[in-house]
Scaffold this motif. Structure first.
Motif, PDB file in Angstrom:
ATOM      1  N   PRO A 173       0.651  -1.181  -0.080  1.00 53.41           N
ATOM      2  CA  PRO A 173       0.078   0.079  -0.148  1.00 53.41           C
ATOM      3  C   PRO A 173       0.970   1.348   0.142  1.00 53.41           C
ATOM      4  CG  PRO A 173       0.125  -0.921   2.129  1.00 53.41           C
ATOM      5  CD  PRO A 173       0.960  -1.649   1.379  1.00 53.41           C
ATOM      6  N   ILE A 174       0.178   2.452  -0.393  1.00 51.63           N
ATOM      7  CA  ILE A 174       0.736   3.692  -0.275  1.00 51.63           C
ATOM      8  C   ILE A 174       0.316   4.510   0.925  1.00 51.63           C
ATOM      9  CG2 ILE A 174       1.255   5.860  -1.564  1.00 51.63           C
ATOM     10  CD1 ILE A 174       1.254   4.229  -4.244  1.00 51.63           C
ATOM     11  N   PHE A 175       1.080   5.087   1.732  1.00 50.45           N
ATOM     12  CA  PHE A 175       0.487   5.991   2.754  1.00 50.45           C
ATOM     13  C   PHE A 175       0.180   7.316   2.386  1.00 50.45           C
ATOM     14  CE2 PHE A 175       2.757   2.726   5.046  1.00 50.45           C
ATOM     15  CZ  PHE A 175       2.129   2.474   6.465  1.00 50.45           C
ATOM     16  N   ILE A 176      -0.751   7.946   2.587  1.00 53.66           N
ATOM     17  CA  ILE A 176      -1.443   9.314   2.377  1.00 53.66           C
ATOM     18  C   ILE A 176      -1.663   9.863   3.951  1.00 53.66           C
ATOM     19  CG2 ILE A 176      -2.235   8.912   0.169  1.00 53.66           C
ATOM     20  CD1 ILE A 176      -4.925   8.158   1.126  1.00 53.66           C
ATOM     21  N   ALA A 177      -1.842  11.223   3.814  1.00 50.90           N
ATOM     22  CA  ALA A 177      -2.234  11.937   4.996  1.00 50.90           C
ATOM     23  C   ALA A 177      -2.745  13.164   4.624  1.00 50.90           C
ATOM     24  CB  ALA A 177      -0.807  12.113   5.621  1.00 50.90           C
ATOM     25  N   ASN A 178      -3.412  13.643   5.757  1.00 52.93           N
ATOM     26  CA  ASN A 178      -3.865  15.183   5.782  1.00 52.93           C
ATOM     27  C   ASN A 178      -3.467  15.767   7.232  1.00 52.93           C
ATOM     28  OD1 ASN A 178      -5.933  14.472   7.593  1.00 52.93           O
ATOM     29  ND2 ASN A 178      -7.428  13.994   5.922  1.00 52.93           N
ATOM     30  N   GLU A 179      -3.998  16.911   7.616  1.00 48.14           N
ATOM     31  CA  GLU A 179      -3.450  17.792   8.753  1.00 48.14           C
ATOM     32  C   GLU A 179      -4.075  16.813   9.780  1.00 48.14           C
ATOM     33  OE1 GLU A 179      -4.852  21.461   8.472  1.00 48.14           O
ATOM     34  OE2 GLU A 179      -3.433  22.128   6.680  1.00 48.14           O
ATOM     35  N   GLN A 180      -4.944  15.977   9.509  1.00 44.87           N
ATOM     36  CA  GLN A 180      -5.640  15.385  10.744  1.00 44.87           C
ATOM     37  C   GLN A 180      -5.234  13.946  10.906  1.00 44.87           C
ATOM     38  OE1 GLN A 180      -9.418  16.485   9.524  1.00 44.87           O
ATOM     39  NE2 GLN A 180      -9.579  18.650  10.673  1.00 44.87           N
ATOM     40  N   GLU A 181      -4.902  13.395   9.880  1.00 47.27           N
ATOM     41  CA  GLU A 181      -4.628  11.792  10.048  1.00 47.27           C
ATOM     42  C   GLU A 181      -4.260  11.017   8.956  1.00 47.27           C
ATOM     43  OE1 GLU A 181      -8.796   9.987  10.098  1.00 47.27           O
ATOM     44  OE2 GLU A 181      -9.085  10.579   8.015  1.00 47.27           O
ATOM     45  N   LYS A 182      -3.760  10.001   9.009  1.00 50.06           N
ATOM     46  CA  LYS A 182      -3.150   9.055   8.069  1.00 50.06           C
ATOM     47  C   LYS A 182      -3.901   7.984   7.477  1.00 50.06           C
ATOM     48  CE  LYS A 182       0.585   7.781  10.360  1.00 50.06           C
ATOM     49  NZ  LYS A 182       2.000   7.124  10.734  1.00 50.06           N
ATOM     50  N   ALA A 183      -3.783   7.357   6.475  1.00 51.67           N
ATOM     51  CA  ALA A 183      -4.602   6.544   5.825  1.00 51.67           C
ATOM     52  C   ALA A 183      -3.567   5.747   4.753  1.00 51.67           C
ATOM     53  CB  ALA A 183      -5.906   6.778   5.165  1.00 51.67           C
ATOM     54  N   VAL A 184      -4.069   4.573   4.261  1.00 52.38           N
ATOM     55  CA  VAL A 184      -3.535   3.868   3.141  1.00 52.38           C
ATOM     56  C   VAL A 184      -4.312   3.713   2.155  1.00 52.38           C
ATOM     57  CG1 VAL A 184      -1.629   2.555   4.772  1.00 52.38           C
ATOM     58  CG2 VAL A 184      -3.889   1.576   4.583  1.00 52.38           C
ATOM     59  N   ALA A 185      -3.547   4.024   0.904  1.00 50.33           N
ATOM     60  CA  ALA A 185      -4.370   3.708  -0.190  1.00 50.33           C
ATOM     61  C   ALA A 185      -3.755   2.359  -0.808  1.00 50.33           C
ATOM     62  CB  ALA A 185      -4.098   4.810  -1.020  1.00 50.33           C
ATOM     63  N   LEU A 186      -4.821   1.610  -1.428  1.00 52.54           N
ATOM     64  CA  LEU A 186      -4.605   0.164  -1.724  1.00 52.54           C
ATOM     65  C   LEU A 186      -5.054   0.257  -3.179  1.00 52.54           C
ATOM     66  CD1 LEU A 186      -3.333  -2.334  -0.856  1.00 52.54           C
ATOM     67  CD2 LEU A 186      -5.729  -3.109  -0.078  1.00 52.54           C
ATOM     68  N   PHE A 187      -4.012   0.055  -4.113  1.00 48.01           N
ATOM     69  CA  PHE A 187      -4.354   0.194  -5.714  1.00 48.01           C
ATOM     70  C   PHE A 187      -4.081  -1.087  -5.983  1.00 48.01           C
ATOM     71  CE2 PHE A 187      -2.784   4.217  -4.631  1.00 48.01           C
ATOM     72  CZ  PHE A 187      -3.472   5.075  -5.276  1.00 48.01           C
ATOM     73  N   ARG A 188      -4.727  -1.516  -7.203  1.00 50.31           N
ATOM     74  CA  ARG A 188      -4.512  -2.999  -7.883  1.00 50.31           C
ATOM     75  C   ARG A 188      -3.126  -3.197  -8.330  1.00 50.31           C
ATOM     76  NH1 ARG A 188      -8.143  -2.660 -12.503  1.00 50.31           N
ATOM     77  NH2 ARG A 188      -7.293  -4.622 -13.181  1.00 50.31           N
ATOM     78  N   PHE A 189      -2.631  -4.186  -8.352  1.00 49.19           N
ATOM     79  CA  PHE A 189      -1.485  -4.816  -8.850  1.00 49.19           C
ATOM     80  C   PHE A 189      -1.474  -6.059  -9.613  1.00 49.19           C
ATOM     81  CE2 PHE A 189       2.422  -7.243  -8.388  1.00 49.19           C
ATOM     82  CZ  PHE A 189       3.353  -6.498  -8.800  1.00 49.19           C
ATOM     83  N   ASN A 190      -1.148  -5.795 -10.945  1.00 46.18           N
ATOM     84  CA  ASN A 190      -1.351  -7.028 -11.905  1.00 46.18           C
ATOM     85  C   ASN A 190       0.093  -7.399 -12.405  1.00 46.18           C
ATOM     86  OD1 ASN A 190      -0.361  -4.713 -13.599  1.00 46.18           O
ATOM     87  ND2 ASN A 190      -2.222  -5.121 -15.018  1.00 46.18           N
ATOM     88  N   GLY A 191       0.964  -7.408 -11.527  1.00 39.41           N
ATOM     89  CA  GLY A 191       2.294  -7.931 -11.986  1.00 39.41           C
ATOM     90  C   GLY A 191       3.036  -7.240 -13.114  1.00 39.41           C
ATOM     91  N   TRP A 192       3.038  -5.974 -13.092  1.00 36.66           N
ATOM     92  CA  TRP A 192       3.859  -5.105 -14.072  1.00 36.66           C
ATOM     93  C   TRP A 192       3.140  -5.272 -15.227  1.00 36.66           C
ATOM     94  CZ3 TRP A 192       6.562  -8.281 -10.256  1.00 36.66           C
ATOM     95  CH2 TRP A 192       7.160  -7.458  -9.113  1.00 36.66           C
ATOM     96  N   GLY A 193       1.973  -5.059 -15.376  1.00 39.20           N
ATOM     97  CA  GLY A 193       1.126  -5.330 -16.708  1.00 39.20           C
ATOM     98  C   GLY A 193       1.191  -6.956 -17.255  1.00 39.20           C
TER      99      GLY A 193
END
Length: 326
Positions: A91-111
């Motif tokens: 996952p990729i971490f994301i944040a704003n001024e109040q909290e953190k979260a994790v963004a979970l993108f699809r993964f398809n084995g590099w194409g």
């Protein structure tokens, strides 16, 4: 409030590092690659730096080996995965001024090049470990395909993000909008191509990295035989045309494995709280890259470590790691 991906040089609370676990993938390079990864993890660990190191092993046998090698420098955790490239499958971490979260993108084995059991599920497993909100996204994006300056500017390559083997139904404009909505980027530097023979279809973390606000580092060809000479020059022109400061750094030049040119890059460095760890390849510019990085990171130690055996799998230190922002 919208989220944004923090820049890598901002403070971390922890980092995941993938530990080579599958002998059928790594063959005779398994144990040497394990030793290179352990050296990397030990370099990132710095007492008092506040960055906890999690070594991620694919099964308990590998986890036991990792614990024997790492000692007190890292906590070893066990989750099934295909291979160690957590920058892309995690996952990729994301944040704003109040909290953190994790963004979970699809993964398809590099194409859809590599379909390895566990690579589709490791992201969700790691995301759950954080205890943060998980925001699942319905499109393919790998962490190594983007790099950002922490202030809304992101760099990527058309070769990767616009490749029909990732998101064939999304246009350039669609992807730009998703980068804005999902990761908080409001300006995109589109480079054309990544390094020659890069199976990731041109991940930008082998080509151009941000080291400050609107400040990129891009290699300069080592000599006339450097296979990426034109790619470096084109990337530099594109960045300068967008008003971005560019510092040119040494390239390792032409590196081959079994007589095939491989995408060896000093740009695959990892920026930790206390160190910057850069891969070395027994190339003529190994000492030069350490010297060149030092003034860019005056508050960090620059450490160069061998990465030959990790490179046989297709990447290096940045590819196998993913930092948690503080």
């Amino acid at each position: 409030m919208s989220y944004r991906q923090p820049a890598e040089w901002m403070p971390h609370s922890a980092v995941w590092i993938g530990f080579p676990s599958d002998e059928s993938l790594w063959l005779e390079d398994l144990e040497p690659a394990q030793r290179e990864v352990i050296a990397f993890a030990k370099a990132v660990y710095a007492e008092g730096a506040g960055e906890k190191v999690f070594l991620v092993a694919a099964h308990e046998e590998a986890a036991q080996k990792a614990r024997q090698l790492i000692g007190e420098a890292a906590e070893v955790i066990c989750h099934n995965f295909g291979d160690i490239w957590l920058r892309d499958s995690g996952p990729i971490f994301i944040a704003n001024e109040q909290e953190k979260a994790v963004a979970l993108f699809r993964f398809n084995g590099w194409g859809n090049k590599y379909d390895l059991e566990g690579d589709q599920t490791i992201g969700k497993a790691l995301a759950a470990d954080t205890g943060l909100s998980i925001l699942e996204k319905d499109w393919v994006l790998e962490g190594g395909s983007i790099d950002n300056d922490g202030h809304g500017l992101v760099v990527t390559t058309e070769e990767c993000l616009l490749n029909p083997n990732r998101n064939p139904d999304l246009s350039r404009e669609d992807i730009a909008l998703r980068l804005k909505n999902d990761l908080g980027f409001d300006q995109i530097l589109w480079l054309k191509k990544g390094l020659l023979n890069d199976h990731t279809d041109g991940h930008v973390d082998n080509l151009a990295r941000f080291v400050g606000f609107k400040h990129l580092v891009i290699p300069i060809a080592a000599d006339e035989s450097d296979p990426n000479r034109d790619i470096y020059e084109e990337a530099t022109r594109s960045a300068v045309d967008l008003g971005i400061k560019v510092t040119r750094l040494p390239s390792p030049g032409k590196i081959t494995l079994d007589e095939e040119i491989v995408p060896a890059s000093y740009m695959n460095f990892y920026i930790g709280n206390a160190v910057v760890v850069v891969p070395l390849y027994d190339a003529k510019n190994d000492k030069a890259i350490i010297k060149a990085l030092a003034p860019l990171f005056p508050d960090r130690q620059i450490i160069g470590l061998p990465a030959h055996h990790i490179l046989t799998g297709g990447g290096s230190f940045h590819c196998i790691s993913q930092q948690w922002p503080a």
